[in-house]
Design a protein around this motif. Sequence first.
Motif, mmCIF file in Angstrom:
data_model
loop_
_atom_site.group_PDB
_atom_site.id
_atom_site.type_symbol
_atom_site.label_atom_id
_atom_site.label_comp_id
_atom_site.label_asym_id
_atom_site.label_seq_id
_atom_site.Cartn_x
_atom_site.Cartn_y
_atom_site.Cartn_z
ATOM 1 N N ALA A 150 0.830 -1.200 0.000
ATOM 2 C CA ALA A 150 0.000 0.000 0.000
ATOM 3 C C ALA A 150 0.869 1.256 0.000
ATOM 4 O O ALA A 150 0.618 2.210 -0.742
ATOM 5 N N ILE A 151 1.909 1.231 0.824
ATOM 6 C CA ILE A 151 2.763 2.412 0.957
ATOM 7 C C ILE A 151 3.575 2.628 -0.321
ATOM 8 O O ILE A 151 3.796 3.762 -0.749
ATOM 9 N N ALA A 152 3.985 1.523 -0.960
ATOM 10 C CA ALA A 152 4.742 1.642 -2.200
ATOM 11 C C ALA A 152 3.923 2.359 -3.273
ATOM 12 O O ALA A 152 4.467 3.057 -4.129
ATOM 13 N N PRO A 181 4.555 7.567 -3.548
ATOM 14 C CA PRO A 181 4.832 8.401 -4.726
ATOM 15 C C PRO A 181 3.627 9.231 -5.172
ATOM 16 O O PRO A 181 3.763 10.440 -5.415
ATOM 17 N N VAL A 182 2.457 8.602 -5.233
ATOM 18 C CA VAL A 182 1.265 9.333 -5.684
ATOM 19 C C VAL A 182 0.930 10.445 -4.677
ATOM 20 O O VAL A 182 0.618 11.578 -5.055
ATOM 21 N N ILE A 237 -1.322 10.891 3.821
ATOM 22 C CA ILE A 237 -0.012 11.304 3.324
ATOM 23 C C ILE A 237 -0.113 12.658 2.621
ATOM 24 O O ILE A 237 0.691 13.560 2.865
ATOM 25 N N VAL A 238 -1.116 12.815 1.756
ATOM 26 C CA VAL A 238 -1.263 14.076 1.021
ATOM 27 C C VAL A 238 -1.436 15.241 1.990
ATOM 28 O O VAL A 238 -0.745 16.259 1.897
ATOM 29 N N THR A 239 -2.360 15.107 2.953
ATOM 30 C CA THR A 239 -2.667 16.215 3.845
ATOM 31 C C THR A 239 -1.454 16.646 4.661
ATOM 32 O O THR A 239 -1.120 17.827 4.725
ATOM 33 N N PHE A 252 -5.032 10.705 -11.036
ATOM 34 C CA PHE A 252 -5.197 9.345 -10.541
ATOM 35 C C PHE A 252 -6.127 9.342 -9.312
ATOM 36 O O PHE A 252 -7.095 8.578 -9.237
ATOM 37 N N ILE A 253 -5.851 10.231 -8.359
ATOM 38 C CA ILE A 253 -6.677 10.287 -7.142
ATOM 39 C C ILE A 253 -8.108 10.687 -7.481
ATOM 40 O O ILE A 253 -9.072 10.087 -6.992
#
Lengths: 289, 282
Positions: A77-79, A83-84, A158-160, B22-23
Motif C-alpha cells: 500500500a505504501i509503495a 509516490p502518488v 499522506i497528502v494532507t 489518478f486520485i
Amino acid sequence: MKKFGELMIEKLLLVSSAMAIVVILLIFLFLFKEALPLLTPDNWSRLLSTNWYPNAANPEFGLLPLLLSSLLITFGAIAIAVPVGIATAIYLAEIAHPKIREILKPAIEILAGIPSVVLGFFALVAIVPWVRTYFELNTGLTALTGSLILAVMALPTIVTVAEDAISSVPDRYKAASLSLGATHWQTIVRAIVPAALSGITAGIMLGIGRAIGETMAVMMVTGNAAVIPDSFLVPVRTMTATIAAEMGEVPRGSNHYHALFVVGLVLFAITFTINLIADTVRRRLQEVE
Amino acid sequence: MGFSPKTTEKIAFMLLRLAVLFIVVILLTIIGYLVKNGLSIISWEFITSMPRRGMTAGGIWPAILGTVYLVSGTIAVALPLGVMAAIYLTEYAGDNFFTRLVRLAVVNLAGVPSIVFGLFGLGFFVIMLGFGASILAGSLTLAIMVLPIIITTTEEALKNVPAAYRQASLALGATKWQTIWRIVLPQALPGIMTGSILGISRAAGETAPILFTAAAFFLPRLPGSIFDQVMALPYHLYIMATQVPGADPTIAYGTALTLMAIVLGLNFTAVLIRLRFRKKTV
C-alpha cells in the motif's frame, strides 16, 4: 482570590483533559491484562511458532504469519501511496491554481471520509474480480487486493500532512533558489522538498500507521488465510482481520481469546511507536520554524 | 540527464498532474460505481422497512436507526468531555509535564487502530463493567475513538479566537470562566460544530469498534433501551456483502450508498461551516 465556583470549574476541566491519559493507559492495561495469561514462559514457543492454528488439538498461536501479512500488505500500500501522495502534495502546494486547490483539497477530505467498510465493499465487488482475471488466479482475494484498497486509504493522510509541510516551507527558500536561476522544478527537488522532509516523513509514518491498523476492508478482500505469505498474489490474514474475524466466536477466557489480545497488544505497540515517531518528527519541524 | 532543465520540469509537472488525476479518478470511480449500482434500490420503502426473509429482501431501517442511536450516544459523551478537555488545554494549562502528557495521549489515541478500540470496549465496557453488547457499550467505545478529533478541532477553534476578546472581557471585570462561557465559546462555536460533525461522521462509518460491543447480525425488533444490542449500517453492509448468500445483491449496494451518503453529507456540511466561518473572519 479566585471564587470557589471558578476553582471547581477549573478542576473539572483538568479532570476532563486527564481523561485522555486515563483512557490510553486503560487501553494498554486491558490489552496487557487479557494478554498476560498467554505471555508465560511455557507459552513462548506457541506464540513464536510459524503456524496460527488456534483450533488445533494442541493449538499454536504463532504471530509471525499475521505480522508478516500485515507488513506485506502495508508495504504494498505504501509503495503505491507514497509516490502518488507526495506528487499530489507537491502539486497542491506548489503548482495548483488556488481555485483548483480549493476544489481538490475537499475532494481529498471526501476520500478520507469514505468509511473503510464501504471501500472494502467496493474492493470486493470491483477490484477482486479484476485481480482474479488479470492475474489468472483462482481467487482475487489476495494481499495485492488489500494493498490496492489500503493505498486509497493511506493516500489522504499522506497528502494532507505532506502538503502542510511543503506549504510551510518559508518563501525565502524558494525565492533564493529561483533567483539563482534554478527552474521551479529544480527548486522543488533541491530546496523545498528537503526543507519539508521531516513533515513528509511524518505523513508517511501516519500513512503506515493507518494502513497497518485498518481492519474491515482488509478482512473483506484478502482471503483470510493465516499462512506466511510468499507473494502478493496469495490470500493472507492480517493481525487486525484475525482479531475481527475470530473474537466473535471464541469462548471468553480461553487461550484463543487471550491470544487475540496478544495480537491486539502487538498491534497497539506497533501503532503507538509509529505515532510517537511521527509526532517527534513533526514537533522537530515546528521547532525549526 | 539528456533533457534541458526546462524540459525536465515539463515532464515532472506532467507526472505530478497525472498523480492528482489518478486520485480524482479513483474518487469518482468509487462514488460513481456505488451510485450506479445502488441508486435503483433506494426508495422510501427501502429506507423505512425492516429486512425480510432472512435479510435476503426488504429494507434497512433498523440499521439506520441503530446507527443513529449509537452516534447520539457517542456524541453525548465525547462532545462535552472533548470540549472541556480542549478548554483546559488552551485556556488554563501552562506548558508543563502534564499538558505535554495529555497532548501525547491525544496524538496516540488518534492513531490507535479501530479494532483495538473494539477489543478494549469488549474487555472494559462489555465484560468488566457488565454492560453486555449494547448501545451503551458501543457508544462509549466509539466516544473514546472520536475524542481526539473533538479535542483537536476544538483546540484549533479556541486558539483562533483573538486574545483581544478575552482581554476586553476580563478588563470589564468578568471572571475567567464568564469570559470563556460568554465570549470565547460562542466565537469558537462554528469550529466546535465542525469537529463534532466530523466526529459523528467517523463514528457512523466505523465497524470494527462495534463488532463485539454493540452490533447485531439481525434483530426482529427495534431496540428498546440502551442495554439492547443494535443493528448498524456499517456492520449491516459488512454482513450483507460477506455473510448472507442468496441475498439480493442490490441490498448491499443500497446499504453502501446510504452509508456513504450519510457520512459524506456530514463531512460536506462540516466543510461548508468551515468555509463560511473562514470567510467571515478574514
